[in-house]
Design a protein around this motif. Structure first.
Motif, mmCIF file in Angstrom:
data_model
loop_
_atom_site.group_PDB
_atom_site.id
_atom_site.type_symbol
_atom_site.label_atom_id
_atom_site.label_comp_id
_atom_site.label_asym_id
_atom_site.label_seq_id
_atom_site.Cartn_x
_atom_site.Cartn_y
_atom_site.Cartn_z
ATOM 1 N N ILE A 1 42.703 -20.759 3.410
ATOM 2 C CA ILE A 1 43.764 -20.328 4.326
ATOM 3 C C ILE A 1 43.197 -19.509 5.487
ATOM 4 O O ILE A 1 43.346 -19.872 6.648
ATOM 5 C CB ILE A 1 44.831 -19.500 3.580
ATOM 6 C CG1 ILE A 1 45.379 -20.259 2.360
ATOM 7 C CG2 ILE A 1 45.955 -19.086 4.538
ATOM 8 C CD1 ILE A 1 46.095 -21.549 2.669
ATOM 9 N N PHE A 2 42.514 -18.431 5.165
ATOM 10 C CA PHE A 2 42.043 -17.525 6.212
ATOM 11 C C PHE A 2 41.098 -18.180 7.221
ATOM 12 O O PHE A 2 41.190 -17.875 8.415
ATOM 13 C CB PHE A 2 41.399 -16.277 5.601
ATOM 14 C CG PHE A 2 42.366 -15.334 4.930
ATOM 15 C CD1 PHE A 2 43.738 -15.426 5.147
ATOM 16 C CD2 PHE A 2 41.908 -14.342 4.085
ATOM 17 C CE1 PHE A 2 44.637 -14.555 4.531
ATOM 18 C CE2 PHE A 2 42.788 -13.461 3.468
ATOM 19 C CZ PHE A 2 44.160 -13.566 3.696
ATOM 20 N N PRO A 3 40.188 -19.085 6.829
ATOM 21 C CA PRO A 3 39.304 -19.688 7.839
ATOM 22 C C PRO A 3 40.047 -20.527 8.880
ATOM 23 O O PRO A 3 39.526 -20.771 9.968
ATOM 24 C CB PRO A 3 38.358 -20.572 7.017
ATOM 25 C CG PRO A 3 38.376 -19.980 5.648
ATOM 26 C CD PRO A 3 39.776 -19.476 5.472
ATOM 27 N N LYS A 4 41.262 -20.937 8.568
ATOM 28 C CA LYS A 4 42.061 -21.701 9.535
ATOM 29 C C LYS A 4 42.794 -20.778 10.501
ATOM 30 O O LYS A 4 43.338 -21.222 11.503
ATOM 31 C CB LYS A 4 43.049 -22.596 8.793
ATOM 32 C CG LYS A 4 42.356 -23.706 8.012
ATOM 33 C CD LYS A 4 43.325 -24.505 7.177
ATOM 34 C CE LYS A 4 42.662 -25.707 6.529
ATOM 35 N NZ LYS A 4 41.483 -25.444 5.760
ATOM 36 N N MET A 5 42.817 -19.471 10.178
ATOM 37 C CA MET A 5 43.549 -18.505 10.982
ATOM 38 C C MET A 5 42.634 -17.574 11.769
ATOM 39 O O MET A 5 43.067 -16.948 12.743
ATOM 40 C CB MET A 5 44.445 -17.667 10.065
ATOM 41 C CG MET A 5 45.451 -18.490 9.293
ATOM 42 S SD MET A 5 46.181 -17.564 7.927
ATOM 43 C CE MET A 5 47.222 -16.446 8.811
ATOM 44 N N GLY A 6 41.392 -17.435 11.323
ATOM 45 C CA GLY A 6 40.486 -16.499 11.979
ATOM 46 C C GLY A 6 39.093 -16.576 11.390
ATOM 47 O O GLY A 6 38.698 -17.605 10.833
ATOM 48 N N ARG A 7 38.366 -15.470 11.488
ATOM 49 C CA ARG A 7 36.989 -15.417 11.003
ATOM 50 C C ARG A 7 36.936 -14.612 9.705
ATOM 51 O O ARG A 7 37.440 -13.497 9.651
ATOM 52 C CB ARG A 7 36.087 -14.765 12.055
ATOM 53 C CG ARG A 7 35.949 -15.626 13.316
ATOM 54 C CD ARG A 7 35.277 -14.873 14.433
ATOM 55 N NE ARG A 7 36.231 -13.925 15.023
ATOM 56 C CZ ARG A 7 35.919 -13.031 15.948
ATOM 57 N NH1 ARG A 7 34.676 -12.947 16.403
ATOM 58 N NH2 ARG A 7 36.818 -12.214 16.439
ATOM 59 N N VAL A 8 36.319 -15.178 8.687
ATOM 60 C CA VAL A 8 36.157 -14.510 7.396
ATOM 61 C C VAL A 8 34.726 -14.000 7.325
ATOM 62 O O VAL A 8 33.779 -14.782 7.404
ATOM 63 C CB VAL A 8 36.466 -15.470 6.227
ATOM 64 C CG1 VAL A 8 36.290 -14.759 4.892
ATOM 65 C CG2 VAL A 8 37.873 -16.051 6.364
ATOM 66 N N ARG A 9 34.574 -12.680 7.179
ATOM 67 C CA ARG A 9 33.255 -12.064 7.190
ATOM 68 C C ARG A 9 33.161 -11.010 6.091
ATOM 69 O O ARG A 9 34.171 -10.524 5.596
ATOM 70 C CB ARG A 9 32.986 -11.382 8.545
ATOM 71 C CG ARG A 9 33.071 -12.295 9.757
ATOM 72 C CD ARG A 9 31.924 -13.277 9.811
ATOM 73 N NE ARG A 9 31.895 -14.036 11.044
ATOM 74 C CZ ARG A 9 32.488 -15.209 11.232
ATOM 75 N NH1 ARG A 9 33.182 -15.758 10.249
ATOM 76 N NH2 ARG A 9 32.385 -15.845 12.378
ATOM 77 N N SER A 10 31.953 -10.624 5.758
ATOM 78 C CA SER A 10 31.741 -9.497 4.846
ATOM 79 C C SER A 10 31.988 -8.202 5.606
ATOM 80 O O SER A 10 31.979 -8.170 6.847
ATOM 81 C CB SER A 10 30.307 -9.513 4.307
ATOM 82 O OG SER A 10 29.399 -9.241 5.369
ATOM 83 N N THR A 11 32.165 -7.125 4.869
ATOM 84 C CA THR A 11 32.302 -5.809 5.502
ATOM 85 C C THR A 11 31.088 -5.514 6.377
ATOM 86 O O THR A 11 31.218 -5.048 7.506
ATOM 87 C CB THR A 11 32.469 -4.718 4.424
ATOM 88 O OG1 THR A 11 33.697 -4.967 3.724
ATOM 89 C CG2 THR A 11 32.490 -3.329 5.019
#
Length: 196
Positions: free
Chosen positions: A172-182
């Motif tokens: 879900i999240f990769p289709k809405m924005g950028r998923v990154r580590s802290t």
């Protein structure tokens, strides 16, 4: 803004439901201590750079209790104690932070969050909190609908179910924005600009 930096003047950190009821839960894939610890690191980095930090908490006694196959609180269950809705001391809220109170899973409906962000020229939100597939995802969907740019700090959020967290962060999240580590988000902040 490129994929490796953030415009600090236009970015806010929004942390969801780091309250007593949630930090006492068994969480996966990250413990409450790990999750909140990463949220605190992000908040410190943001404050140190003059950027906006928002803490959101939910009034548990005012959450809707619709008829559902698996309700969050079964009918007739005792109401949670008042302090369950208070932000946990370990969350590190400071006087300069904005605190938003909600009565739904998501942080936009029925609150002034959107207005507070828009008045400050914010167009990018970094998200973290508990739980990934409830409050964080509901807030992300509403932010996406309002055209905010989204960054998800994957290890600054967790859930009661590790598989649910993983599904949301991978599908879900990769289709809405950028998923990154802290760590990667902090690198983005350190490389960012303060330009309006």
């Amino acid at each position: 803004m490129n994929g490796h930096t953030l415009n600090l003047a236009r970015t806010a950190l929004v942390l969801i439901d780091l309250q007593n009821s949630n930090v006492k839960r068994e969480l996966a894939p990250y413990s409450a201590e790990q999750t909140v610890g990463n949220c605190v690191l992000l908040a410190q980095e943001m404050r140190g750079r003059g950027a906006m930090v928002v803490y959101v908490r939910v009034l548990l006694n005012e959450l809707p209790t619709p008829l559902a196959d698996a309700p969050m609180r079964p009918p007739g269950a005792a109401a949670p104690p008042y302090d369950a809705s208070e932000l946990a001391e370990i969350a590190g809220v400071e006087a300069t932070d904005l605190v938003v109170v909600k009565r739904q899973w998501g942080a936009f409906y029925g609150t002034d969050l959107d207005q507070q962000l828009r008045r400050r020229g914010i167009d990018t939100i970094i998200l973290g909190g508990i739980a990934t597939n409830f409050g964080v995802e509901s807030t992300a969907r509403a932010a996406f609908d309002r055209s905010y740019t989204l960054v998800f700090a994957e290890d600054a959020m967790s859930s009661m179910d590790g598989e649910a967290h993983g599904f949301t962060c991978k599908n879900i999240f990769p289709k809405m924005g950028r998923v990154r580590s802290t760590r990667a988000v902090i690198d983005m902040l350190q490389a960012g600009t303060g330009d309006a």
